[in-house]
Every structure is written in structure tokens, then in C-alpha cells.
Design an enzyme around this catalytic site. Structure first.
Site, PDB file in Angstrom:
ATOM      1  N   ASP A 136      -9.984  -3.252  -5.754  1.00  0.00           N
ATOM      2  CA  ASP A 136      -9.419  -2.610  -4.559  1.00  0.00           C
ATOM      3  C   ASP A 136     -10.190  -1.319  -4.291  1.00  0.00           C
ATOM      4  OD1 ASP A 136      -7.773  -1.090  -2.757  1.00  0.00           O
ATOM      5  OD2 ASP A 136      -6.042  -2.275  -3.364  1.00  0.00           O
ATOM      6  N   HIS A 195      -8.236  -4.797  -0.905  1.00  0.00           N
ATOM      7  CA  HIS A 195      -6.990  -4.100  -0.566  1.00  0.00           C
ATOM      8  C   HIS A 195      -6.188  -4.936   0.425  1.00  0.00           C
ATOM      9  CE1 HIS A 195      -4.380  -0.608  -0.354  1.00  0.00           C
ATOM     10  NE2 HIS A 195      -4.383  -0.691   0.959  1.00  0.00           N
ATOM     11  N   SER A 231       0.835  -1.196   0.000  1.00  0.00           N
ATOM     12  CA  SER A 231       0.000   0.000   0.000  1.00  0.00           C
ATOM     13  C   SER A 231       0.879   1.259   0.000  1.00  0.00           C
ATOM     14  CB  SER A 231      -0.961  -0.032   1.194  1.00  0.00           C
ATOM     15  OG  SER A 231      -1.959   0.947   1.098  1.00  0.00           O
TER      16      SER A 231
END
Length: 416
Positions: free
Chosen positions: A332, A361, A203
């Protein structure tokens, strides 16, 4: 909405990828090397969209990924700021764990030697927004790698103030702040001069890692890297979150609250910065408000939009000169499909991307409870470390952006 997403990931790469030189003195294109390492993703049918996948990963009902760490504190000579390096170590008694640290983490005394002349591959991990070495998604990946090949050494670079680490500078971190990962990699290279170094970013950590790789260009000392669920274009991702109720009132609010919690943990130090309006930061609700009122202000950006545009890693992806595996999910809900750099991936012969239809995610839960993304990551890293002797020099760089002139982070005000 697809209730049963395709199990076959879509693969993206340049028409002619860089060639890898193997220990058997053969050559193989990156695309052919990686393709068989990407297994099908069999999504849990009860978690049939990105929201359910992502929310499920936050429940933490099960946590079989036991990892033990020893923490070493590092100082960035650029500004004197401290950050924490957690190294994976053998299991130790619970009585040795530090009471002021995350679970299964102990302090590493200053006189405990760190360094060796061994040649074991070493993975450096960067966590997501306000996370740390304790995060389940991160430990799931490390666990998969160590189960597949226990010969790896692993460590996690915790961003400033994260994972219960202390800060000594009047700043936390941002999506473009690569100084600490650069310091950590240099420190590890000096302590373990014979170890081939690899990195993985999750991320926001993936965004930071991509920026670092692009800034280093051909001079990067990493052998290869992996990027998972990178938001890529922060302004695009922010606008995507604001377009829906769940994006704004759930994801943006939760991430904003997590950052404000981090702010409160370090309020005594951060409040000393006259540029920070403490009450304004506290009164915010959403992620972009925190970035506007604190991150952009402290790091010298005139607006939150200017910060998002400068910190986005999509352009630096074009300057990467080490093999990179990118893993992403089309559904996502935080790092949306519209921000995925399909064109940039296909323009850089050093990059290979696998995109699943489902997975959310940093989630990718399969039927039976397993998490898919640990499989391609461990497959890629293990085979690369075992089989690849080097990367052949790219003969034609016409399709890629030159690595020289990489953008630098904005100048920082002294934190001393």
C-alpha cells in the site's frame, strides 16, 4: 519489487483469540472462525505493484457496482453540525435522483418513515478521505455483500461536507472525529432496535472507526467490524509519503488537492471561522499542509504532528472489544507496511488481520477485473451474521489494554 506476489495472504492474530458462541450452541475461536473465510488473492499480473493497483482504481474505466441510495440528513447534537446518511434502497427511476446529489441518490423526505422492528443485519460504512457513498471501492464491497446475501441492510455515513452534502458548522472532519459516527449508530439503533449492527471503514474511515471502537470498549453496540487499508499511524504515513517523489508529488498532492476542493465547496461557511487563513489554505499543495493550515487549527491542535499522533488509531486498537477483521496490503503506497500494527493485532484477542503482498490502497484488482477484498469482507460479515450468537467473555485480559479511560477527542470551540 515482486512481479507476481504470493496469492496466500499472511494471517495475524493473538495466540489465543476470543471465542465466538454459535447458534448451534458451540464455541469456536475467532482465529479458527475467520481463517477459512480468507481466499487467495490472484493479483492482475499487469498491475504488479501497489502504485499500479492504486492508480488503476482511480481510472474508473469500468463500474459495474450499481447501488442506489436515499439520503437522510442528521444533526449532531454536540455542535449542531449536519452530516448525511445514505441508505441503500431498491433501484428507482433516474428522474427521482437529486440533481444536487451524487449519481443514483435521491433525497429522503422528512415525512418518509425510517425505522422498523425487523431483525435483518445492518452494515454501516465509512468512506475514505474526502470520499463518499459514491466511491467505487465502497460500492464494490457493498455490491459483493448484497450479491452474497441480499438480506442485509446497508447505509453509508458521509463525513461532513463530503458526497455533495452541506455543512452547517464551521468545520469539516478529522481522523479522530468520532462524534458523527457515534450519533449515526445511536440513531440507527433507535430506529431499528432489533437489527444487529456491523460497521466497515475504508482508509481514513477505517481510522475513525477504529478510534470509535476503542473509545466505546466493552460498551460498543456493534456486533463486529471490518477495517480496510487503515493508515493506522498518521505521522508515520505522512513521513513515508514525503520520502519519495511519487509519494509527495502524486499521492500527497492529489489528496491535498481533493481536500482543498472540498474546502472551496464550503468556503462561504468555513471562511467565517476567524482561525482559518483562507489564502494560506488555498496556497498549500500537499496533504500535510492542509492538515496543518486547516484541520489542526480548527480542531485545536498546536501542530500538525500533534494532530497526527492524537488521531492515529493504533493505540485505540488495543481497547477494541468486538471482533474485528483487518484487511491490508503490504505494498500500500498510502498506508504503508511500516505503519501496520502487527504487535497490537497479536496482543488483542478480538482482532484478526489478513495482509496480502500486493493490492495497493483499496484496490486488490485480480485477473479478469474483479476486486478481491469484497470476498473476505462479505464472507466474514455473512457468516458472522448467520452463525454467531455472541462473543464469550474474555477470561484473561492481561495481554490487552483496559478499555476504561479511552482517550477523548480534543475539546472543540462552539460552532454555533
Amino acid at each position: 519489487m515482486q512481479f507476481f506476489p504470493s496469492s496466500t495472504p499472511s494471517l495475524y492474530h493473538a495466540a489465543r483469540t476470543v471465542s465466538l458462541r454459535t447458534h448451534a450452541n458451540t464455541s469456536i475461536p475467532l482465529s479458527k472462525f475467520v481463517t477459512p473465510l480468507i481466499p487467495p488473492f490472484h493479483s492482475n499480473p499487469f498491475l504488479f505493484n501497489g502504485h499500479l493497483q492504486t492508480i488503476w482504481t482511480a481510472t474508473k474505466f469500468t463500474d459495474p457496482f450499481v447501488i442506489h441510495y436515499a439520503r437522510r440528513h442528521l444533526i449532531n447534537l454536540r455542535d449542531g453540525g449536519h452530516f448525511a446518511l445514505d441508505l441503500v434502497v431498491p433501484e428507482f427511476p433516474a428522474t427521482e435522483a437529486g440533481g444536487d446529489l451524487p449519481p443514483r441518490t435521491r433525497h429522503m423526505p422528512d415525512d418518509e418513515h425510517l425505522g422498523s422492528q425487523d431483525t435483518r443485519p445492518m452494515l454501516i460504512a465509512l468512506h475514505g478521505l474526502s470520499g463518499g457513498s459514491h466511491e467505487v471501492y465502497l460500492r464494490a464491497t457493498l455490491h459483493a455483500l448484497l450479491q452474497k446475501d441480499p438480506g442485509w441492510e446497508v447505509c453509508v455515513v458521509n463525513a461532513r461536507g463530503c458526497a455533495l452534502s452541506k455543512i452547517t458548522s464551521k468545520q469539516l472532519f478529522n481522523a479522530r472525529w468520532t462524534a458523527d459516527i457515534r450519533q449515526a449508530i445511536g440513531y440507527l439503533h433507535e430506529a431499528f432496535p432489533n437489527r444487529p449492527l456491523y460497521a466497515i471503514g475504508f482508509s481514513l474511515g477505517g481510522n475513525i472507526l477504529t478510534n470509535y471502537l476503542g473509545e466505546e470498549g466493552k460498551g460498543c453496540i456493534l456486533k463486529a467490524a471490518v477495517v480496510c487499508s487503515n493508515p493506522w499511524q498518521l505521522e508515520v504515513a505522512n513521513k513515508f509519503l514525503q520520502r519519495s517523489w511519487i509519494g509527495s508529488e502524486v499521492y500527497s498532492k492529489v489528496m491535498g488537492a481533493n481536500l482543498r476542493g472540498l474546502f472551496e465547496l464550503h468556503i462561504d461557511t468555513l471562511s467565517q471561522d476567524p482561525r482559518i487563513d483562507v489564502e494560506k489554505v488555498r496556497s498549500g499543495k500537499y496533504l500535510y499542509e492542509f492538515d496543518r493550515d486547516l484541520t489542526a487549527t480548527v480542531f485545536g491542535y498546536p501542530t500538525v504532528g500533534a494532530y497526527y499522533r492524537d488521531a492515529s488509531s493504533v493505540d485505540n486498537l488495543m481497547k477494541v472489544r468486538v471482533p474485528v477483521l483487518v484487511v491490508h496490503a503490504s505494498d500500500d503506497p498510502i498506508a504503508p507496511r511500516e505503519a501496520i500494527p502487527f504487535d497490537e493485532v497479536k496482543a488483542n484477542p478480538y482482532v484478526f488481520m489478513a495482509v496480502t503482498e500486493g493490492g495497493g490502497h483499496l484496490s486488490w484488482f485480480e485477473w479478469g477485473g474483479g476486486r478481491w477484498f469484497g470476498k473476505p469482507v462479505s464472507n466474514f460479515l455473512t457468516k458472522f451474521a448467520n452463525d454467531v450468537a455472541g462473543v464469550e467473555e474474555q477470561q484473561d485480559d492481561d495481554a490487552v489494554v483496559p478499555a476504561n479511560g479511552a482517550a477523548k477527542p480534543p475539546a472543540l470551540e462552539s460552532t454555533k
